[in-house]
Write a protein that holds these residues in place. Structure first.
Motif, PDB file in Angstrom:
ATOM      1  N   THR A  26       0.889  -1.189   0.140  1.00  0.00           N
ATOM      2  CA  THR A  26      -0.124  -0.185  -0.064  1.00  0.00           C
ATOM      3  C   THR A  26       1.036   1.125  -0.055  1.00  0.00           C
ATOM      4  OG1 THR A  26      -1.608  -1.291   1.235  1.00  0.00           O
ATOM      5  CG2 THR A  26      -1.671   1.373   1.139  1.00  0.00           C
ATOM      6  N   GLN A  27       1.911   1.244   0.586  1.00  0.00           N
ATOM      7  CA  GLN A  27       2.871   2.243   0.714  1.00  0.00           C
ATOM      8  C   GLN A  27       3.589   2.533  -0.524  1.00  0.00           C
ATOM      9  OE1 GLN A  27       5.508   1.674   4.220  1.00  0.00           O
ATOM     10  NE2 GLN A  27       4.588   3.387   5.207  1.00  0.00           N
ATOM     11  N   ALA A  28       3.949   1.460  -1.097  1.00  0.00           N
ATOM     12  CA  ALA A  28       4.382   1.686  -2.424  1.00  0.00           C
ATOM     13  C   ALA A  28       3.752   2.099  -3.538  1.00  0.00           C
ATOM     14  CB  ALA A  28       5.156   0.045  -2.777  1.00  0.00           C
ATOM     15  N   GLY A  29       2.353   2.152  -3.369  1.00  0.00           N
ATOM     16  CA  GLY A  29       1.153   2.524  -4.302  1.00  0.00           C
ATOM     17  C   GLY A  29       0.582   1.390  -5.152  1.00  0.00           C
ATOM     18  N   LEU A  30       0.877   0.315  -4.804  1.00  0.00           N
ATOM     19  CA  LEU A  30       0.218  -0.778  -5.508  1.00  0.00           C
ATOM     20  C   LEU A  30      -1.021  -1.319  -5.211  1.00  0.00           C
ATOM     21  CD1 LEU A  30       3.443  -3.165  -6.435  1.00  0.00           C
ATOM     22  CD2 LEU A  30       2.222  -1.389  -7.816  1.00  0.00           C
ATOM     23  N   LEU A  31      -1.502  -1.225  -3.803  1.00  0.00           N
ATOM     24  CA  LEU A  31      -2.740  -1.649  -3.175  1.00  0.00           C
ATOM     25  C   LEU A  31      -3.323  -0.451  -2.586  1.00  0.00           C
ATOM     26  CD1 LEU A  31      -1.663  -4.892  -1.617  1.00  0.00           C
ATOM     27  CD2 LEU A  31      -2.578  -4.544  -3.863  1.00  0.00           C
ATOM     28  N   GLU A  32      -4.806  -0.561  -2.466  1.00  0.00           N
ATOM     29  CA  GLU A  32      -5.406   0.247  -1.363  1.00  0.00           C
ATOM     30  C   GLU A  32      -6.504  -0.474  -0.970  1.00  0.00           C
ATOM     31  OE1 GLU A  32      -7.297   3.191  -4.131  1.00  0.00           O
ATOM     32  OE2 GLU A  32      -8.212   1.750  -5.089  1.00  0.00           O
ATOM     33  N   THR A  33      -6.756  -0.380   0.517  1.00  0.00           N
ATOM     34  CA  THR A  33      -7.745  -0.913   1.216  1.00  0.00           C
ATOM     35  C   THR A  33      -8.855  -0.260   1.625  1.00  0.00           C
ATOM     36  OG1 THR A  33      -5.789  -2.573   1.996  1.00  0.00           O
ATOM     37  CG2 THR A  33      -8.016  -2.531   3.237  1.00  0.00           C
ATOM     38  N   ARG A  34      -9.982  -0.629   1.461  1.00  0.00           N
ATOM     39  CA  ARG A  34     -11.234   0.167   1.835  1.00  0.00           C
ATOM     40  C   ARG A  34     -12.118  -0.850   2.946  1.00  0.00           C
ATOM     41  NH1 ARG A  34     -13.542   3.126  -3.247  1.00  0.00           N
ATOM     42  NH2 ARG A  34     -11.766   4.450  -3.953  1.00  0.00           N
ATOM     43  N   VAL A  61     -14.728  -3.303   2.067  1.00  0.00           N
ATOM     44  CA  VAL A  61     -14.802  -3.784   0.625  1.00  0.00           C
ATOM     45  C   VAL A  61     -13.619  -4.577   0.373  1.00  0.00           C
ATOM     46  CG1 VAL A  61     -14.341  -2.957  -1.758  1.00  0.00           C
ATOM     47  CG2 VAL A  61     -15.511  -1.466   0.053  1.00  0.00           C
ATOM     48  N   GLY A  62     -12.586  -4.336   0.884  1.00  0.00           N
ATOM     49  CA  GLY A  62     -11.367  -5.343   1.003  1.00  0.00           C
ATOM     50  C   GLY A  62     -10.151  -4.568   0.277  1.00  0.00           C
ATOM     51  N   THR A  63      -9.216  -5.304  -0.115  1.00  0.00           N
ATOM     52  CA  THR A  63      -7.821  -4.681  -0.831  1.00  0.00           C
ATOM     53  C   THR A  63      -7.959  -4.967  -2.214  1.00  0.00           C
ATOM     54  OG1 THR A  63      -6.798  -5.261   1.234  1.00  0.00           O
ATOM     55  CG2 THR A  63      -5.375  -4.952  -0.701  1.00  0.00           C
ATOM     56  N   ARG A  64      -7.957  -3.761  -2.938  1.00  0.00           N
ATOM     57  CA  ARG A  64      -7.781  -3.569  -4.233  1.00  0.00           C
ATOM     58  C   ARG A  64      -6.582  -3.305  -5.049  1.00  0.00           C
ATOM     59  NH1 ARG A  64     -12.364  -3.481  -7.422  1.00  0.00           N
ATOM     60  NH2 ARG A  64     -13.522  -2.899  -5.363  1.00  0.00           N
TER      61      ARG A  64
END
Length: 230
Positions: A57-65, A68-71
């Motif tokens: 997520t810090q690297a900019g590859l994932l986002e978690t809501r 909803v989950g991790t996209r």
């Protein structure tokens, strides 16, 4: 010699997921499986998965809501140049794109530096060029050469050029050892840079641009030839 890195299970899982994302196994916009299922599939704890997710997520590859989950993020649409070192490490073919930008930005920097550099900055460029010639081994030559280009960027008076220069050098880091070919001979490396430094010191933008094109084209050729399998 540098000590070998000691990898943790989080490092291994992070790299595995990163490769799967960049390879398209987990395409942009897709939801990753729930943490518990991933943990069971990889034979790790859920805590390990959480730590790996946090890094990605810090690297900019994932986002978690929440709820909803991790996209997987669309990094080509939403990402920045800070992703370049990771992308180069994953696929050296990114170097071709980086070299294209390097050539375009480098010639603009040279031209503007020749027009804008102050007398102390011109003198500093000469000092840094001497440091290239005085370096005793390829790695030191490479680093001294980089300082010349950082000084050129500062001489433009445009801080964005400075940041772009830093970004491009950071992008090389994963393959830096393999890009050392132009720097084996300190005297030759300095001679290759000398026309550029002279043109900037003389305040001649047109000649500086031409010299930058020649320097960037020649070093790119040498680097890419060194990367070709023998």
């Amino acid at each position: 010699m540098e000590p070998l890195p000691r990898e943790t299970i989080v490092d291994v899982l992070e790299r595995r997921l990163q490769e799967d994302i960049l390879d398209g196994t987990h395409p942009a916009g897709s939801l990753l499986p729930p943490e518990q299922r991933l943990a069971e599939g990889y034979g790790v704890t859920r805590t390990t998965v959480k730590h790996a997710f946090g890094r990605l997520t810090q690297a900019g590859l994932l986002e978690t809501r929440h709820g909803v989950g991790t996209r997987v993020r669309d990094y080509l649409r939403l990402g920045g140049a800070d992703l370049l070192p990771m992308l180069v490490r994953h696929n050296p073919e990114w170097l071709a794109d980086i070299f294209e930008v390097r050539a375009g930005v480098g010639t603009l920097i040279a031209e503007r530096a020749a027009a804008k550099a102050t007398p102390p900055q011109r003198a500093r460029l000469r000092t840094l060029l001497d440091a290239v010639a005085a370096a005793t081994e390829p790695d030191a030559v490479q680093l001294a050469d980089a300082e010349v280009h950082r000084a050129l960027a500062r001489a433009t008076g445009n801080r964005v050029y400075v940041l772009l220069t830093n970004t491009l050098f950071a992008a090389y880091l994963p393959l830096r050892v393999r890009l050392v070919a132009p720097f084996h001979d300190p005297a030759e490396s300095a001679a290759r840079l000398e026309p550029l430094v002279t043109a900037v010191a003389a305040g001649d933008p047109a000649t500086a641009r031409t010299a930058a094109q020649a320097y960037l084209g020649e070093t790119q050729r040498i680097m890419l030839e060194a990367l070709e399998p023998s």
